[in-house]
Scaffold this motif. Sequence first.
Motif, PDB file in Angstrom:
ATOM      1  N   THR A  68       0.830  -1.203   0.000  1.00  0.00           N
ATOM      2  CA  THR A  68       0.000   0.000   0.000  1.00  0.00           C
ATOM      3  C   THR A  68       0.866   1.256   0.000  1.00  0.00           C
ATOM      4  O   THR A  68       0.573   2.216  -0.712  1.00  0.00           O
ATOM      5  N   GLY A  69       1.943   1.233   0.777  1.00  0.00           N
ATOM      6  CA  GLY A  69       2.840   2.388   0.850  1.00  0.00           C
ATOM      7  C   GLY A  69       3.499   2.704  -0.471  1.00  0.00           C
ATOM      8  O   GLY A  69       3.664   3.871  -0.829  1.00  0.00           O
ATOM      9  N   ILE A  70       3.889   1.676  -1.218  1.00  0.00           N
ATOM     10  CA  ILE A  70       4.515   1.891  -2.522  1.00  0.00           C
ATOM     11  C   ILE A  70       3.540   2.598  -3.455  1.00  0.00           C
ATOM     12  O   ILE A  70       3.897   3.552  -4.151  1.00  0.00           O
ATOM     13  N   GLY A  71       2.306   2.146  -3.446  1.00  0.00           N
ATOM     14  CA  GLY A  71       1.297   2.798  -4.277  1.00  0.00           C
ATOM     15  C   GLY A  71       1.062   4.243  -3.880  1.00  0.00           C
ATOM     16  O   GLY A  71       0.916   5.124  -4.738  1.00  0.00           O
ATOM     17  N   ILE A  72       1.036   4.508  -2.580  1.00  0.00           N
ATOM     18  CA  ILE A  72       0.811   5.874  -2.100  1.00  0.00           C
ATOM     19  C   ILE A  72       1.973   6.782  -2.467  1.00  0.00           C
ATOM     20  O   ILE A  72       1.773   7.904  -2.942  1.00  0.00           O
ATOM     21  N   VAL A  73       3.197   6.311  -2.266  1.00  0.00           N
ATOM     22  CA  VAL A  73       4.374   7.141  -2.548  1.00  0.00           C
ATOM     23  C   VAL A  73       4.465   7.472  -4.030  1.00  0.00           C
ATOM     24  O   VAL A  73       4.662   8.630  -4.420  1.00  0.00           O
ATOM     25  N   PHE A  74       4.306   6.468  -4.886  1.00  0.00           N
ATOM     26  CA  PHE A  74       4.424   6.737  -6.311  1.00  0.00           C
ATOM     27  C   PHE A  74       3.241   7.551  -6.818  1.00  0.00           C
ATOM     28  O   PHE A  74       3.396   8.382  -7.723  1.00  0.00           O
ATOM     29  N   GLY A  75       2.077   7.365  -6.236  1.00  0.00           N
ATOM     30  CA  GLY A  75       0.938   8.203  -6.593  1.00  0.00           C
ATOM     31  C   GLY A  75       1.165   9.656  -6.201  1.00  0.00           C
ATOM     32  O   GLY A  75       0.801  10.572  -6.936  1.00  0.00           O
ATOM     33  N   ALA A  76       1.782   9.861  -5.042  1.00  0.00           N
ATOM     34  CA  ALA A  76       2.080  11.227  -4.594  1.00  0.00           C
ATOM     35  C   ALA A  76       3.129  11.878  -5.481  1.00  0.00           C
ATOM     36  O   ALA A  76       3.021  13.068  -5.811  1.00  0.00           O
ATOM     37  N   VAL A  77       4.137  11.111  -5.874  1.00  0.00           N
ATOM     38  CA  VAL A  77       5.167  11.665  -6.758  1.00  0.00           C
ATOM     39  C   VAL A  77       4.551  12.084  -8.081  1.00  0.00           C
ATOM     40  O   VAL A  77       4.812  13.173  -8.599  1.00  0.00           O
ATOM     41  N   ALA A  78       3.714  11.230  -8.645  1.00  0.00           N
ATOM     42  CA  ALA A  78       3.082  11.556  -9.920  1.00  0.00           C
ATOM     43  C   ALA A  78       2.030  12.648  -9.755  1.00  0.00           C
ATOM     44  O   ALA A  78       1.943  13.568 -10.566  1.00  0.00           O
ATOM     45  N   GLY A  79       1.236  12.558  -8.695  1.00  0.00           N
ATOM     46  CA  GLY A  79       0.136  13.498  -8.513  1.00  0.00           C
ATOM     47  C   GLY A  79       0.555  14.875  -8.072  1.00  0.00           C
ATOM     48  O   GLY A  79      -0.098  15.864  -8.400  1.00  0.00           O
ATOM     49  N   LEU A  80       1.635  14.975  -7.322  1.00  0.00           N
ATOM     50  CA  LEU A  80       2.091  16.280  -6.827  1.00  0.00           C
ATOM     51  C   LEU A  80       3.331  16.788  -7.551  1.00  0.00           C
ATOM     52  O   LEU A  80       3.471  17.983  -7.781  1.00  0.00           O
TER      53      LEU A  80
END
Length: 151
Positions: A68-80
């Motif tokens: 779950t953390g990997i998905g959140i981190v990469f989503g944050a990098v792409a999203g922000l």
Amino acid sequence: MNTDTSHQSTESSPECPDSVTRIRQAWRRVVPVAITLAVWLAFFALASGSVAAQSNVGDVYCGTGVETGIGIVFGAVAGLGLPATGFYVGRAGLSYMRAGGNPEKKNQAKEKLVMSCVGFVIIVLALISPELIDKVGSQMGFGFSDCVRPF
């Protein structure tokens, strides 16, 4: 008439502190790079041993908080990260256009633009590097588990 020789030796010594200063400045640049390189080499040496023993790296993380953390981190990098980079590239471009004929402002705007583009490259590499590593690893006989791939 002053025949003091100690005064003459201090006049010829300003070259020595300059060379010492240059050497110190060079070491200040080299030491962090050497430490970073040593840490990465140690990481690769340790990681390659455990990777060689597994066929799919990351199987142990499936169904855990790490997945779950990997998905959140990469989503944050792409999203922000990507919109922020676009904002800073646009801001630097506007700053360059507003500089007019002032060379100092143009140089500052160019520096901001280059740094914004470097940030964009870092973000893109961070997003595509897991896939690239997986492709190279699959050629070498190992790969990432599906649960640790970010996208």
